[in-house]
Structure formats: C-alpha cells, structure tokens
Scaffold this motif. Structure first.
Motif, short mmCIF file in Angstrom:
data_model
loop_
_atom_site.label_atom_id
_atom_site.label_comp_id
_atom_site.label_asym_id
_atom_site.label_seq_id
_atom_site.Cartn_x
_atom_site.Cartn_y
_atom_site.Cartn_z
N GLU B 392 42.94 23.60 33.10
CA GLU B 392 43.76 22.70 33.90
C GLU B 392 43.85 23.20 35.34
OE1 GLU B 392 45.96 19.58 33.09
OE2 GLU B 392 43.90 19.76 32.34
N PHE B 395 40.63 22.47 37.04
CA PHE B 395 40.50 21.07 37.44
C PHE B 395 41.33 20.79 38.68
CE2 PHE B 395 39.34 19.56 32.88
CZ PHE B 395 38.03 19.88 33.14
N PRO B 412 35.02 18.11 41.51
CA PRO B 412 35.68 17.55 40.32
C PRO B 412 34.71 16.90 39.35
CG PRO B 412 36.35 16.42 42.34
CD PRO B 412 35.54 17.58 42.76
N THR B 416 34.33 18.08 35.57
CA THR B 416 34.56 17.19 34.43
C THR B 416 33.32 17.13 33.54
OG1 THR B 416 35.82 15.88 36.00
CG2 THR B 416 35.52 14.97 33.81
N GLY B 419 33.13 20.05 31.58
CA GLY B 419 34.14 19.95 30.53
C GLY B 419 33.65 19.10 29.38
N MET B 509 41.57 14.29 33.87
CA MET B 509 40.22 14.84 33.76
C MET B 509 40.04 15.51 32.41
SD MET B 509 39.96 16.38 37.59
CE MET B 509 38.50 17.36 37.44
N SER B 510 41.06 16.21 31.96
CA SER B 510 40.97 16.87 30.66
C SER B 510 40.75 15.85 29.56
CB SER B 510 42.26 17.65 30.38
OG SER B 510 42.20 18.90 30.98
N LEU B 512 39.62 12.84 29.81
CA LEU B 512 38.30 12.23 29.99
C LEU B 512 37.23 13.13 29.37
CD1 LEU B 512 37.41 9.66 31.44
CD2 LEU B 512 36.76 11.10 33.39
N ALA B 513 37.30 14.43 29.73
CA ALA B 513 36.32 15.37 29.21
C ALA B 513 36.38 15.41 27.70
CB ALA B 513 36.59 16.77 29.79
#
Lengths: 110, 931, 89
Positions: B392, B395, B412, B416, B419, B509-510, B512-513
């Motif tokens: 986190e 990101f 980013p 991602t 990730g 983003m987390s 999404l990954a």
C-alpha cells in the motif's frame, strides 16, 4: 713497522707476484695441455701462497692479532691444488687431448 | 568490543561447528545455533540506546595508512538487518537439521552457513567502507561455496560460477566506487562519508562513483539486467536459497543503497538510475515468475521482482518511499523465507518441484499448506498480512512522483501491473500446489507432513507476517522507526502504520491488482500459450558461452604474446622499457655529475675488460654449451671481484657461493642436453637483437653514469645509523636481512623452501635416460669416485663446516650471515656428493633433506612469533653481547635464532634441488627414502 | 717499501690474469679452459688479498677464503663433468 719485517713482506709479495706471473706465462705459452698443466698448478700455487703469507705477516704486524684466515686459505690452497691438477689431467687423458711431439711419455698407455 | 565480537562469533562457530559433525545432525545444529543466539543476546543491551536515536560506533585501528579501520557501527538500520540475519539464520539452522540427509556433509554445510552469516553481519555492522568491502567479497565467495554445495551437480556448479562472476564483478565495481568516494571525502569512515553528502554530490566524480557503487548494489541484489544469476542459484539446497535470497545475500545490495542513501540519493541521476532499474526489475521478475513451473523458480523470480520493488522505492527519493522500502525489506524477508522453506518441505516430501505434477497437496499436508498459503497471500498483498502494508505504501508513493506529463502515469501503472502479476503467481503457488486436482506421478507417494520441528521455523515466520499485518505499530513500529531514522540520517516524516488509510487511490489499485490477478490466473493457459511462442532464453547457456568465448580470446591473446620463447619475452621487455625511457634518456645524455669520474687503475681496468669480453663471449658462444658455461663462471668471478673492489664484501661472498651452486646445477642439466646446438636464428634477427641490446645497454650505462656521479641521499643512511642501535649488529647488510626487513627474508626463505619441495616432488618419479657418450663420442669414464678426490674431500668437509660456522657467527657484525653460511655448508656437502656419491653421503646423514628445510622455516617463524610473547610486534629483535675467548666478542641477538632458520632452510633447499636433479638417472643406486 | 712492492705485485698479478684469460679463450680443448678458470680464481685470491693490504682492511679475507673453496669445487665438478657426465650421482 719494523723495517726487516717490512722487507720480508715486500719480498714475499713481489716474489709471489713473480711466481704467479710465471705460472700464467707458462699457461699461455707452453705447447700442449700436459705441459701447461704444470705451470699454474705449481708456480701459481706457490706464488699466491707467498702473497697470502705476506698478507698474514702484514696484518699480524699491524694488528698484533693472529691472522687465522690466511692460514686457512693456505691450507685450502695447498690441499686442493694437486687434486684439481690430478682431476684435470685425468679428464684430459680420458678425452685423449692431443700432446705435442716433444712432450715425453704416453700416460694413457700405461 | 561487543560489535566486533558479534561479527566474530559466527566465524568462530564456523571453525567449531564441524567438530560436532560426527555427533549427528542435532548436535551440530545446536552447536551452530549458539553463535547467533549469543550474538543476539550481545546486541540486546544496546536496544535502549538505539531506540532513543543513538548510534553506537566502536573503532579499532587496523591499517590507518590506507584508511582501513576495524570500526563497527550499530544504528537502527544495521540493527534491523542484523536481526534479520541472526533470527532467520537460527531458523534456517533448525530447518536445515531436518532438510539435510544423514549422509550429507553437514559439517561443511553448517560451517559455510555460519561463515556466510558472519560475512553478512560484517557488511551490515561495518562502519568503514573498506572493511565492509572485505565482508562484501566474503559473501560472494561463501555464497559460491553454498550454492555449489551439491558440487556433484553440474547445474549447481554452473549456477554458483555465474553468481560468483556477477556478484564478484559487481564487487570490483563497488571497490572502485568506494575508493572514489574515499577520494572525494578523504575518509572511508561512514560517519565522515554521510556527513560529506553535499561534497559528494557536488563533486565532478559523483556520477562515476554513483554508477560504480550502484553496479555493486545492483549485481548483488539481482537487478535488471544482472538479475539472471539469482534464479540459477536455486540449485543450492533450499535452506541456502531461503537464507541467501530472502534475508541476506540479495539484501546486501539493498542494504548498501539504504546505508549510502543520505550520501548519494536525492539527485536526478540517482532517481533515474535507481528507479528505472527498479521498475524494469519489478516488471520482468513478476512477469517471468508466472511462467515458471519450478516451485523455487517461481519464488526466485518473485524475489527478483520484490527486490526491484524495493530498489524502485529507494529510487523515488522521497523520505516516505525510503521508509516503505525499509519496511518492505522486513516483510519480504519474512514471507519469502517461509515460502522457500515451505517449497523445500514440498520438495522434500514429494521428490519434485514441478508444479505441473504437484497438485492437491492440501489433503496430504494441511498444516504445511495453511502456512504456505498465508505466506503466499502476504506475498500477493492480501490485507491483514504484512505484505499488504508495505505494498500500500508503495502504491501511494508511486502516485506521488512528480514526473512530467504522461510519464507521471508510468510508475502507478507499472506498480499495478506488477501487483497483478504478483497476485497471479501467488494464486498459482496456492491453487496449483495445494488444490487443482490430484498429484501427477510423484516420485514419493503418498506425501505426508514433514517432521514436527521442520515446520517450527515456518510457523514462527508466518506468525510474524500475521502479527505485523494486524498490529503493525506494536509489532514492528519502534524498530522500523529506528531503521528509518538511520536510513534517512535525519528527521523522520510522519507516517502511519495502520491497516487501512481509508478508501483512497492506493486501495483501489490494490483491489484492481487483486481481481485482475485472480482473473489472470484463471485464464493462465492463454498466457502460457502466449509466452510459449517466445523462445526461452537459457541464461546459463548464454553465460557459459560468453565465458568460454572470453577464455578463448584470452587464450589466443596469450598465445600471441607468450609463445614460450624466452628471447621474445626479453625482446618485448626491452622494447617496452625503451619506449618508456628513450626520451628522458636521450635528453639526459652523457651526464657526469658533481662527483666526477673516479680514477682508473690497472686491476680494475683488466677486470672490467675481462668482464665485458667474457659476457659478450658467453652470448656469442652460447651454442657450445660447456664453453659458454666456463665463460659464465669467469663473469661470475669478475662480478664477485667487482663487489669486493667497490666495498660490498657480503655481496661478493654471496655471489661466489651462488656461482658454484649455479654452475653445478647447470652441469646437471647440461648432462641431458646436446653439447652443441645448431644456429637457429636468422642473420637479420641476430643483428636486430644485437642492436636492441646495444641500445638498451647504452641507456642503462647513461643512467648509471648519471646516478653514480651524484651524491645520493638514499634510505641507506637510515640503516647505517640505526643498525647498531636498533639491530645490535654492525654489519648493516645482515641486520637488514634478519632484522629490519626480516619479514621479507622470511617470505623469501619460504619461497625457497616451496621451490625446493616443488622440484623434489616433480622430479621424484622422473627418470631420464643418460646419454651414452659425450658430444664428441667419448664413452663415459667408469671411475665414478676417484680415490684421490675422495680421500681429500673428506677432511675438507669439517674444515669447510668450520668456515661456515665462523661466517655464520660473525655475520651480524662482519661480512657473513646465515644465507652465506648455508650456501657454504651446502657446497661442502655437494663436494661429498661429487667425490663420494649421494648414496655414500646420505648414508652418513641421520636425516632426510626435508627436515632442515622444515626445521629452518619453523625456527624462523617461531623467532618472529616469540616477540609477541614479550608484547612486541612480529620479528622484533633483542640482543646482548657475550665475550668468547680467543674468537672475540659475539653478538647474541634473537635475530641470530632467525638466522639459524635461514641457514637451515638454505642448506636443505639447495641440497634438495641438486640431489633431485642428480638422482634423475641413478635411480637404482640410491635406496628409496635415502633422502 | 710495501707500497711499491704492492704496486709491482698488483701489476704482475693483473698481467697474469690477462694471460689466464688468453688461454681460456684460446683453448683449444675443454681441459685447457677449465685449467685457465682454475688459475684465474687462484689469481683472484691474490688480487683480493692485495686489495686488502692496500686499503689496510681485513673485510675481504673471507671472500678470498671462499674463492679458494668454491674455485676448487667448481674445477672438480667441471673435471668430473668432462669425464663422467653426471656430476652428482
């Protein structure tokens, strides 16, 4: 220094030089190896022995101490000179080195 | 003292631990775990100082002249790394106890592991950059040995070689970089370097120094494009992989970046070099990991990717990013070590690491599966686990970079995307291994849970993952703060270790990954097919090909330069010397200095003419070997006379003794060679060489002339003034040999002894056929030992020994000494060899020839060591006078004992060399073992 | 007196050395050369002793002693080489 001692040293030295030179002349001029062998092994040994003696007396006179080293040199010289001569003579005989006509004797035939 | 001790402990353990190998694996594991545990206990008392922001530096001088000191430093950063090294080290020791099989060489394994631990501790605790470099190189070397632990496997050997080549090469770059830093700062002490940050960054050498240092860090930490060695190092036993590739070896590069962060970071150059390297590594590692079917291969590439992540964070250059980097170091070490251990367990229990065969292990080993799944989830960055927290932060930081225009989206997006891959390969690790149907054709079936204690290290690490993930402030807060403070070398900005910072972009983003990753995993077959279209590059083959190409080039180059012709070497040497000196020498010209030329006398003139003539003659007559040898003897004699004439009696004596030994040696060799050789060189070549020799000789003459006609103020004045006072002898030559430069002499006699033993060993089994006749066809005489010679040589022996003893005893004050005396003794014995034969002589010697050599070296070394007992440095001498009636005053110096050592070595070595050569034909005459 | 004697002797020995070298170069056989080498080293003893007397120093006596020992061994070794080939056996 005592002038007699000085004279002795000088005489020993010069005669030593003369014998050495004689040995060298013999080595240079004599005809074949067997004759040449005699010159340095005998004359030079005496000559250098004499110079050694003069050095011995000189240093004993100047320092007053025993000059043992010269004695040792003389011992070595007189012990070893005949051996070298003998070894060289044998080597020459072994290799059948030519001898001059007027050199007498045929050592290797005996 | 404590810090030095902490570093020293594992090294001591490495010596002691193998002694327990016979007592079984448990005993040696316990013995090996003691050093790290004691080290941890020794570090514990310092925690309060460090938590308050203190730094502990302990310095002992070592080589102040080059700026190398034994200084150690404990601050938050080094403590963090030391803890990782020690704690994970203990766990690895326990784990390896069950991993290694009974018949394996556990002594070697634990010894190397402890060596590695010590080297790593050395890196992180050093406060002197040069000292750190020493440990840095040690880790490269020891990791080579660890990776090739199963040295019967070709892949293991190749992987180890690759790791050594890459990290060792990086080490060289680092050495250059550190030297440059030291040049800029004027000190190698870390405190000075960190304090001089502005000077360093302003220096014109900064870009070079930075590049070199980063090369060292990148190679060690497997950054793109040097990442390829790491996956191939997976040939190591799994405990080694778990240790080297989670907490230690690869983190050394990261540590270096963190350590020098205040001094080097914060410039554009740093930003671009570090962050882009990190970004590339992050993506490439994550992408490749997905396609590895080997369990450890997946983990290895994932390690590469995570190292890229940490590097990228350091590269961003913001303080928060640096903190996140340090945090991720901890997290990665814990989950990756446990994952490697789990992979090792699976390998151990199923006999394979191929994920296409390992499926559905959940029903066979639910306990291990649970642990591995938690650790893998942490690797993927699942909330409530430590991997999530640092990811986190990562990101968040990737969004904060002020890159111009469209480039601002790059970090980013890369983050991602990486990730996504991380989630996908973690999912594969979990699903493919523990579920996904039944196992296929396992070598060991059915698999079951490993021994109870083998799981304990994994459990501890997984527990740490969860603790940090759930209670970050409590579990890791203070340590992280201290480490961050040390990394930044300044105030720490505010940061929060909470599980969720609210719904924001990083969290998005987390998610999404996470979902894209799972999707990617479910669609993995398509990706596999896509990836399979590209030809797999086998880095090992590429590397091996490159290595053999380099070797081939080197071989060709050497063939051109070094073709075995001595004349050619001399020619090249002379030409090179001429090229360098021709201009200064011509401008020097015929230069007579203030002292003028000394008057000449008859004997000197005659002597030098003879010397020149015979030297030329020896060169001209070299094809008639015996004649050349005799001419050489004259040259030797004349050189000795020259030494005597110009007041160097010691040299004259040495020259005379060496001369006769050389002549005998040459005759021994000539015996086997033709007595005459044909003309080999062309006329052109002979004239060319003659001219070059003439030019070189003239140059030497001009230099010597200019030197000797000027008053020279050399170091000899010091020796002359201090010889009686400091060495207790008035013969400066001997005092230099046995006292002032005693260390050199010790080295020289050691070399002499080695050479003699080498010749002995090489010729021991050699038999040569003697030529039947001499060159002219005369058969050899049968009279081997002429009587007259034999009879006179024998009384000469004691006489010569007496001379030798005399020259030895007075050597400290008058010309002489152990070396000359040794040669005289050797020559006296050689005379016996010549006159009476070796058998005869050796029957009368109550020892073989190795004995005096060994004894001599022992005495010389022991004399040197004895001065330690009196609290003086090595080879300090002491002396007193004794009066000896008739013979006179003698010096009784401790250097005399040293000289006895020299004497014995010289006697033994000289005789051994000549006897070895003399024995070549007459094998039957000499009884075996007679010498 | 000694000084004059010294000068004369040194000249004589130097000449002797030169004559020795003449024989050494001329040969014609190996024994001749070895013989010349041997007398050369004996003459060298004389030279060193004379040097010692002329500068009134005993520092070089041991060098002379060593020439006596080493010269002999060299000659013996060379002679044995001629006869027997193998010097040490």
């Amino acid at each position: 220094m005592n002038p007699i001692l000085e004279a002795v040293i000088a005489v020993l030295m010069v005669s030593g030089g003369a014998f050495t030179l004689a040995g060298a002349i013999g080595l240079a001029r004599l005809q074949d190896f067997y004759s040449r062998l005699h010159a340095p092994t005998k004359a030079t040994t005496v000559g250098v022995g004499s110079i050694t003696l003069s050095s011995m007396i000189y240093f004993m006179a100047t320092t007053g101490a025993l000059a043992l080293n010269e004695g040792l040199i003389m011992v070595f010289l007189f012990l070893t000179a005949p051996i070298s001569a003998n070894m060289l003579a044998k080597a020459a005989m072994h290799l059948r080195v030519q001898q001059a006509e007027n050199t007498k004797g045929q050592a290797w035939d005996q | 003292m404590t810090l030095a001790l902490v570093v020293l402990l594992p090294f001591l353990g490495a010596i002691v631990a193998p002694l327990f190998a016979q007592a079984g694996r448990t005993a040696i594991a316990i013995a090996s775990s003691l050093p790290p545990i004691v080290a941890l206990a020794a570090l514990y008392p310092h925690w309060s100082t460090l938590a308050a922001g203190g730094v502990l530096v302990q310095t002992h001088e070592w080589l102040p002249a080059i700026g190398l000191s034994l200084s150690f430093r404990l601050d938050g950063l080094s403590l963090l790394f030391a803890l990782l090294i020690l704690v994970i080290g203990v766990l690895i020791i326990l784990y390896a106890r069950y991993y290694l099989k009974k018949h394996e060489n556990v002594g070697k394994f634990y010894s190397l592991l402890l060596l590695f631990m010590g080297s790593m501790l050395g890196i992180v605790l050093s406060s002197n950059l040069l000292l750190m470099l020493i440990f840095w190189e040690l880790t490269s070397v020891v990791s080579f040995l660890l990776i090739s632990f199963w040295n019967y496997k070709q892949d293991a050997r190749r992987g180890a070689r690759m790791a050594l080549a890459v990290t060792g090469g990086g080490g060289l770059a680092l050495l250059a970089g550190v030297l440059l830093l030291g040049q800029i700062v004027g000190s190698y002490e870390l405190d000075d370097v960190l304090a001089a940050a502005d000077t360093i960054k302003a220096s014109s050498l900064y870009p070079v120094a930075l590049t070199l240092v980063l090369l060292g860090a990148f190679t060690k930490s497997a950054q793109f494009p040097f990442h390829f060695w790491l996956p191939h190092a997976m040939q190591a036993p799994t405990p080694v992989s778990a240790y080297l590739h989670s907490a230690t070896m690869v983190k050394a590069g990261i540590f270096l970046m963190a350590r020098l962060y205040p001094a080097l970071a914060g410039t554009e150059l740093w930003f671009y070099m570090v962050s882009f390297t990190g970004m590339a590594t992050l993506l490439i590692g994550a992408y490749t990991a997905l396609f590895k079917h080997d369990l450890k291969g997946l983990l290895a590439h994932s390690t590469v990717s995570h190292l890229g992540l940490i590097t990228l964070l350091f590269g961003m250059g913001t303080k928060l990013a640096a903190i996140a980097a340090v945090f991720h170091v901890i997290n990665h070490a814990t989950f990756k070590a446990s994952l490697f251990m789990a992979a090792g367990i699976i390998d151990h229990e199923t006999g394979t690491r191929d994920m296409r065969r390992i499926n559905g292990l959940w029903q066979f080993m639910p306990h291990t599966a649970t642990l591995a799944m938690v650790a893998a989830a942490s690797m993927a960055g699942v909330p409530l686990l430590n991997g999530f927290l640092s990811k986190e932060m990562f990101f968040a930081e990737s969004l904060n970079l002020n890159l111009p225009g469209i480039w601002a989206y790059l970090p980013p997006v890369v983050a991602t995307l990486a990730g996504v891959f991380a989630v996908a390969y973690s999912a594969r690790f979990i699903h493919d291994v523990f579920f996904n149907g039944k196992p296929v054709d396992l070598p060991i079936y059915p698999p079951h849970e490993p021994p109870r204690y083998m799981k304990i290290p994994v459990e501890i690490l997984v527990f740490a993952c969860v603790m940090v993930g759930v209670f970050p402030t409590f579990a890791i807060g203070p340590l992280l703060y201290a480490a961050a403070e040390a990394t930044l070398a300044g105030p720490v900005p505010e940061y929060h270790l909470t599980i969720v910072h609210g719904f924001n972009l990083p969290l998005l983003m987390s998610f999404l990954a996470f979902f894209l990753g799972l999707l990617m995993y479910t669609q993995r077959q398509r990706f596999f097919d896509f990836h399979a279209r590209f030809r797999e590059i086998d880095e090992k083959a590429v590397f091996e090909a490159a290595v053999s190409r380099v070797v081939e080039w080197a071989r060709r180059f050497i063939e051109v330069l070094e073709n075995g012709s001595l004349q050619r070497y001399v020619l090249l040497l002379l030409l090179a010397t001429l090229a360098v000196t021709i201009v200064p020498i011509t401008s020097l010209g015929f230069n007579v200095g203030s002292l003028g030329i000394s008057p000449i006398d008859l004997p000197t003139t005659v002597g030098s003419l003879i010397l020149i003539g015979c030297a030329l003659g020896a060169a001209a007559m070299h094809r008639e070997r015996l004649y050349a040898l005799i001419l050489l003897s004259v040259v030797g004699l004349m050189v000795a006379l020259t030494f005597a004439r110009f007041s160097a009696p010691d040299l004259a004596m040495t020259q005379l003794s060496v001369e006769v030994v050389t002549i005998v040696l040459l005759m021994l060799a000539l015996y086997y060679l033709p007595s005459w050789t044909p003309r080999e060189a062309s006329l052109f070549r002979r004239w060319r060489d003659a001219i070059i020799a003439l030019v070189a000789g003239s140059g030497m003459f001009l230099i010597t002339l200019a030197m000797l006609t000027r008053p020279l103020d050399s170091i000899s004045r010091y020796f002359l003034e201090n010889s009686v006072e400091g060495g207790g002898g008035s013969n400066v030559v001997n005092v230099i040999l046995v006292d002032f430069r005693g260390f050199d002499t010790l080295g020289e006699i050691t070399v002499l002894a080695i050479a003699a033993l080498g010749i002995y060993a090489m010729l021991r089994e050699t038999k040569l056929t003697a030529p039947p006749t001499d060159g002219q066809g005369h058969p050899w005489s049968t009279d081997a030992h002429p009587t007259i010679l034999k009879q006179i040589s024998r009384p000469l022996l004691p006489l010569a020994l007496m001379v030798s003893a005399f020259i030895f005893l007075r050597g400290h004050n008058m010309p002489g000494g152990g070396f000359i005396a040794g040669l005289i003794t050797a020559v006296a014995i050689i005379l016996q060899y010549i006159a009476s034969g070796m058998t005869w002589s050796h029957q009368r010697m109550p020892f073989n020839l190795q004995t005096p050599v060994a004894l001599g070296l022992f005495i010389a070394t022991a004399t040197g060591l004895a001065s330690f007992a009196f609290g003086y440095p090595f080879l300090t001498s002491t002396f007193s006078h004794i009066h000896w009636p008739v013979v006179g005053d003698f010096e009784l110096a401790s250097a005399m004992a040293f000289d006895i050592g020299v004497y014995l070595t010289v006697v033994g070595a000289t005789l051994m060399i000549l006897a070895s050569l003399g024995r070549l034909t007459n094998q039957s005459e000499v009884k075996p073992g007679a010498y | 007196m000694i000084a004059i004697a010294l000068k004369i002797t040194i000249v004589m020995v130097s000449l002797a050395v030169a004559l020795n070298v003449y024989r050494l170069v001329k040969g014609p056989d190996a024994p001749d050369r070895i013989l010349a080498l041997d007398s050369l080293s004996i003459n060298a003893i004389a030279l060193i002793l004379l040097l010692g007397i002329s500068i009134n120093s005993r520092l070089y006596i041991e060098s002379a002693l060593l020439i006596a020992v080493m010269g002999f061994i060299g000659t013996v070794a060379l002679a044995k080489y001629l006869k027997r080939g193998s010097v040490i056996e």
